[in-house]
Structures are given as C-alpha cells and as structure tokens.
Design an enzyme around this catalytic site. Structure first.
Site, mmCIF file in Angstrom:
data_model
loop_
_atom_site.group_PDB
_atom_site.id
_atom_site.type_symbol
_atom_site.label_atom_id
_atom_site.label_comp_id
_atom_site.label_asym_id
_atom_site.label_seq_id
_atom_site.Cartn_x
_atom_site.Cartn_y
_atom_site.Cartn_z
ATOM 1 N N THR A 62 36.426 27.900 31.707
ATOM 2 C CA THR A 62 37.373 27.081 32.469
ATOM 3 C C THR A 62 37.038 25.591 32.358
ATOM 4 O O THR A 62 35.875 25.232 32.133
ATOM 5 C CB THR A 62 37.314 27.506 33.955
ATOM 6 O OG1 THR A 62 37.964 26.523 34.745
ATOM 7 C CG2 THR A 62 35.876 27.624 34.459
ATOM 8 N N ASP A 63 38.046 24.753 32.579
ATOM 9 C CA ASP A 63 37.796 23.303 32.610
ATOM 10 C C ASP A 63 37.065 22.891 33.887
ATOM 11 O O ASP A 63 36.580 21.765 33.990
ATOM 12 C CB ASP A 63 39.117 22.520 32.479
ATOM 13 C CG ASP A 63 40.108 22.804 33.607
ATOM 14 O OD1 ASP A 63 39.867 23.710 34.430
ATOM 15 O OD2 ASP A 63 41.143 22.101 33.664
ATOM 16 N N TYR B 11 32.240 28.994 42.143
ATOM 17 C CA TYR B 11 32.916 29.566 40.959
ATOM 18 C C TYR B 11 32.586 28.755 39.715
ATOM 19 O O TYR B 11 32.121 29.302 38.703
ATOM 20 C CB TYR B 11 34.436 29.606 41.181
ATOM 21 C CG TYR B 11 35.233 29.814 39.895
ATOM 22 C CD1 TYR B 11 35.125 31.004 39.167
ATOM 23 C CD2 TYR B 11 36.088 28.821 39.405
ATOM 24 C CE1 TYR B 11 35.840 31.190 37.990
ATOM 25 C CE2 TYR B 11 36.812 29.004 38.228
ATOM 26 C CZ TYR B 11 36.685 30.191 37.523
ATOM 27 O OH TYR B 11 37.384 30.375 36.344
ATOM 28 N N LYS C 108 30.450 29.727 36.261
ATOM 29 C CA LYS C 108 31.027 29.686 34.910
ATOM 30 C C LYS C 108 30.211 28.727 34.035
ATOM 31 O O LYS C 108 29.975 28.989 32.849
ATOM 32 C CB LYS C 108 32.500 29.260 34.949
ATOM 33 C CG LYS C 108 33.452 30.275 35.557
ATOM 34 C CD LYS C 108 33.547 31.602 34.795
ATOM 35 C CE LYS C 108 34.209 31.482 33.449
ATOM 36 N NZ LYS C 108 34.443 32.823 32.823
HETATM 37 P P1 NAD Z 1 41.352 37.692 37.078
HETATM 38 O O1 NAD Z 1 40.584 37.557 38.352
HETATM 39 O O2 NAD Z 1 42.822 37.870 37.130
HETATM 40 O O3 NAD Z 1 40.771 38.920 36.228
HETATM 41 C C1 NAD Z 1 39.404 39.162 36.091
HETATM 42 C C2 NAD Z 1 39.214 40.580 35.585
HETATM 43 O O4 NAD Z 1 37.802 40.823 35.446
HETATM 44 C C3 NAD Z 1 39.768 41.651 36.525
HETATM 45 O O5 NAD Z 1 40.514 42.607 35.804
HETATM 46 C C4 NAD Z 1 38.519 42.287 37.120
HETATM 47 O O6 NAD Z 1 38.692 43.655 37.474
HETATM 48 C C5 NAD Z 1 37.503 42.096 36.007
HETATM 49 N N1 NAD Z 1 36.126 42.089 36.509
HETATM 50 C C6 NAD Z 1 35.637 41.368 37.556
HETATM 51 N N2 NAD Z 1 34.338 41.656 37.731
HETATM 52 C C7 NAD Z 1 33.997 42.553 36.785
HETATM 53 C C8 NAD Z 1 32.783 43.222 36.456
HETATM 54 N N3 NAD Z 1 31.657 43.044 37.169
HETATM 55 N N4 NAD Z 1 32.779 44.062 35.404
HETATM 56 C C9 NAD Z 1 33.912 44.272 34.675
HETATM 57 N N5 NAD Z 1 35.085 43.693 34.965
HETATM 58 C C10 NAD Z 1 35.118 42.831 36.003
HETATM 59 O O7 NAD Z 1 40.937 36.417 36.228
HETATM 60 P P2 NAD Z 1 41.793 35.557 35.185
HETATM 61 O O8 NAD Z 1 42.500 34.497 35.928
HETATM 62 O O9 NAD Z 1 42.544 36.469 34.305
HETATM 63 O O10 NAD Z 1 40.617 34.876 34.356
HETATM 64 C C11 NAD Z 1 40.066 35.511 33.202
HETATM 65 C C12 NAD Z 1 38.991 34.611 32.632
HETATM 66 O O11 NAD Z 1 39.566 33.354 32.272
HETATM 67 C C13 NAD Z 1 37.861 34.305 33.594
HETATM 68 O O12 NAD Z 1 36.651 34.303 32.872
HETATM 69 C C14 NAD Z 1 38.184 32.915 34.118
HETATM 70 O O13 NAD Z 1 37.009 32.222 34.462
HETATM 71 C C15 NAD Z 1 38.850 32.295 32.892
HETATM 72 N N6 NAD Z 1 39.846 31.224 33.180
HETATM 73 C C16 NAD Z 1 40.836 31.433 34.105
HETATM 74 C C17 NAD Z 1 41.792 30.425 34.297
HETATM 75 C C18 NAD Z 1 42.952 30.619 35.258
HETATM 76 O O14 NAD Z 1 43.742 29.682 35.446
HETATM 77 N N7 NAD Z 1 43.145 31.786 35.849
HETATM 78 C C19 NAD Z 1 41.713 29.231 33.579
HETATM 79 C C20 NAD Z 1 40.674 29.069 32.652
HETATM 80 C C21 NAD Z 1 39.757 30.081 32.451
#
Ligand code: NAD
Ligand code: TYD
Length: 350
Positions: free
Chosen positions: A131-132, A156, A160
């Site tokens: 993430t940013d 959070y 990360k």
């Molecule tokens: P989300 O919370 O919707 O999904 C996370 C998934 O990880 C879920 O399906 C959950 O069941 C699974 N999970 C959580 N803990 C776990 C564990 N211990 N073992 C196995 N699975 C596990 O998150 P998202 O928004 O889809 O984000 C996905 C990734 O992208 C993350 O790494 C997040 O940091 C990164 N990210 C998100 C955004 C955003 O805007 N949402 C932006 C940039 C980066």
C-alpha cells in the site's frame, strides 16, 4: 504450466486478481489460499470457481507448518501475496492481528519460498502487494514516489511497512526473486462495506447516516480495482527482479467531495430528488492519527511497463454503485453475516 499461489484471493482485490489470472491464463494453475476471515468471501468468485485451472485452499498464513506443508506438496512457480488484515480502523482497535498476519504471515511465506525454491530462485517469483500508506502522510502538495522514505503512522501501515522490508531483505540477503508494488486506495465491486465507498453506498441505499470523519478534508487517491489487478498482471510478468512500482490513478478526492458525488449518483439511480441523500452526511469524531493526504506518482510504471489507468473516476464510481444496487443479495449476505456459510455449503467435503 505455471502453478501460482495467490494469497488473500477471497478478499476484495485478491478476488479481482484471481479472476483475471484464471480467465486470462488458462495454462496456469491458480491456487487461492485464504483463511476466510470476516473479509474473505468465496461468493466473490462464483463465476470462476468451477474452472479447471482454479483451486481453493482454506489456510492461515500465520501457521508456518501448514504453509511449509503446502509448498512441499505443490511445487509452486510463484506467489502473489495479498492476504492481509487491511482496515485501518480495525488496526487501531486491535493491532496484534495485523502483526500476526501482515508481518509473521508474510515471513512464513518468505521462509517457505526460501526453503522450497532453493537452487532455482532465478525461475521463481515472490510478488508482494502493498500500500501507499507505508509512505506516511503528505501535506497539501507533493506525491509519493518509489524513493519516498517510509514513515507509517497507523498500526496497519506499520505492519505493511514491516512486511515490505522483510520481502526486500529476503532479496538482498538470500537472492529471492521479489517484486513489490505500493498502490493507492482501490474502489469497485466486491469491496467489504467497512471501507468508505461501499459503507457509504450501503448506508445511502438504506437511508442511514453516512459517517464522515473530522471535517472530511482528508484526501485519498482512488484507483479502480480492475486497473490495480491489471497493473499486478503487468508487473508480475514484466518487472525485473527486486523492483518496486507505485500504482495510482492520479485521482485525488477530498472525502467530503467524494461523498457528495456519491450522493448525487445515488439520488439519480434511486430516483430521489437531488440533495436528498446528502442530508444523510454526518460528521463524526476523527480517526486517531488520521493521515491527511495520499497521492501516488506512478510515472515509473507508466514509462517502464506502459500501464495507465483505464477508467475515469466518475464513470468508475457510477459502475460501482450500479454493481451494488444490482447485487443486493451479495450486500445483504455480507451485512447479515450469511456469506460465512458459503464455504461450508460449497466447499467442505469437495
Ligand atoms: P481484504 O481485507 O478485502 O482481503 C484480505 C483477504 O486476506 C481476505 O480474503 C482474508 O480472508 C485474507 N486473510 C486475512 N488474514 C489471513 C490469514 N492469516 N491467512 C490467510 N488469509 C488471510 O483486503 P484488500 O483490500 O483486498 O487488500 C488486499 C491486499 O492489498 C492487502 O495486502 C492490502 O494491504 C493491499 N492493498 C489494499 C488497498 C485497498 O485500497 N484496499 C490498496 C493498496 C494495497
Ligand atoms: P478507508 O476506506 O478506511 O481507507 P484508508 O483509511 O485505508 O484510506 O477510508 C478512506 C478515507 O475515508 C479515510 O480518510 C477515512 C475516511 N472515512 C470516513 O470519513 N468515514 C468512514 O466511515 C470510513 C470507513 C472512512
């Protein structure tokens, strides 16, 4: 055939990445590993769950022995790692789960990759999705580039940041082939309604108050989730080892302006008179340590790998609203908790 482990594939972004890889690369085997926390929902993947190049494994990345066993058995060619605890407000309430999954879970995957890929690091790839927010907060001007120093503020973003450092350390120390991308805020279908946009859509639809933290002056840089999934595809296939790419849409919005735009779209879609939904806006106590502004400079990705966002925000937001209104069942299953029975009904005993 390439066998790719995608972690967190039942979540918001992960489900879009899984769908893209399963549909676009029929000669790859995609193994989706997910713990199915509150944020994991296999109903996000009903359209591809029966494809021959897709398989689901329910597992927790904090359990090293389970991860090692899986690597030992499967002989993966690559990992695309998205599994994480992802919500800032939850991290403020309970940081420990974020350390466990985001830091320890990532290190468990790195250790398994290091052990089982020994001797063939040049043919394997570990892609870490980040993430940013690791860069901290901007003032009124400036943008995050790949060389901006890390300065995370929330539990959070601290977790990360730690995971990003571990991924790069495994490249520098052991020679693991890694790539990292840091993306701005995503929006689109299948987004869990605890994050600003889906929460606001759900509340506006149900004529419930729409909570805006502080004065709504905080700025986020929004990217359509399918553009993020496409960027991950491009980086996964084309980036040189050890590289980092920032991903963003050059699309900054103050929260309050975004909510007003959303209210206008919803008035239109729901047949309400203009201004009706905006009456639901409710200013509430600000988030602790609330980062003022994020903005991503994705010039490197555009220049080196030719990626540009495909959708204008207004168009993307309208598409997103339409998806939530057309998929009322998805939303009500998530808000009622019914979605958690999906695994038992569809997968257990398969
Ligand atoms: P989300 O919370 O919707 O999904 C996370 C998934 O990880 C879920 O399906 C959950 O069941 C699974 N999970 C959580 N803990 C776990 C564990 N211990 N073992 C196995 N699975 C596990 O998150 P998202 O928004 O889809 O984000 C996905 C990734 O992208 C993350 O790494 C997040 O940091 C990164 N990210 C998100 C955004 C955003 O805007 N949402 C932006 C940039 C980066
Ligand atoms: P969020 O969707 O939680 O993403 P992040 O905190 O990772 O950027 O929040 C986006 C912005 O919206 C952030 O500035 C906090 C704010 N916000 C609200 O004003 N009200 C809400 O109910 C939520 C969930 C967020």
């Amino acid at each position: 055939m390439k066998k790719i482990l995608i972690t967190g594939g039942a979540g918001f972004i992960g489900s879009h990445v899984v769908r893209r890889f399963v549909n676009n690369y029929p000669d790859y085997m995609i193994v989706n590993l997910d713990k199915l926390t509150y944020a994991g929902n296999l109903a996000n993947l009903t359209d591809i769950e029966d494809k021959p190049n897709y398989r689901f494994v329910k597992a927790d990345i904090t359990e090293a022995s389970v991860i090692n066993e899986l690597f030992n058995k499967e002989n993966f060619d690559a990992v695309i790692h998205l599994a994480a605890e992802s919500h800032v407000d939850r991290s403020i309430a309970d940081p420990t789960a974020f350390v466990m999954t985001n830091v320890i879970g990532t290190v468990n995957l790195l250790n398994a990759a290091r052990e089982y890929w020994k001797g063939s690091y040049d043919k394997k790839r570990f892609y870490h999705v980040s993430t940013d927010e690791v860069y901290g907060a901007l003032g009124e001007t400036g943008m995050f580039t790949e060389s901006t120093s890390y300065d995370p503020h929330s539990p959070y973003s601290a977790s990360k940041a730690a995971s990003d450092h571990f991924v790069r350390a495994y490249h520098d120390t052991y020679g693991l082939d890694i790539v990292v991308s840091n993306c701005s805020n995503n929006y689109g279908s299948h987004h869990f309604p605890e994050k600003l946009i889906p929460l606001a859509i759900n509340n506006i639809k149900n004529a419930q108050p729409v909570p805006v933290y502080g004065k709504g002056e905080n700025v986020r840089d929004w990217l359509w989730v399918e553009d993020h999934a496409r960027a991950i595809d491009v980086i996964f296939h084309q980036a040189k080892t050890g590289q980092t790419y920032n991903i963003g849409g050059h699309n900054e919005w103050k929260n309050i302006d975004l909510i007003h735009l959303l209210c206008k779209i919803m008035d239109n879609k729901l047949g309400r008179t203009e201004g009706e939904s905006a009456k639901l806006i409710t200013f509430v106590t600000d988030r602790a340590g609330h980062d003022l502004r994020y903005a991503i400079d994705s010039t490197k990705l555009q220049n080196e790998l030719n990626w540009v966002p495909s959708l204008q925000f207004e168009e993307g937001l309208e598409k997103t609203v339409e998806w939530y209104l057309e998929n009322e069942g998805w939303l009500s299953d998530v808000t009622s908790g019914n979605y958690q029975a999906y695994y038992e009904n569809q997968y257990e005993g398969r």
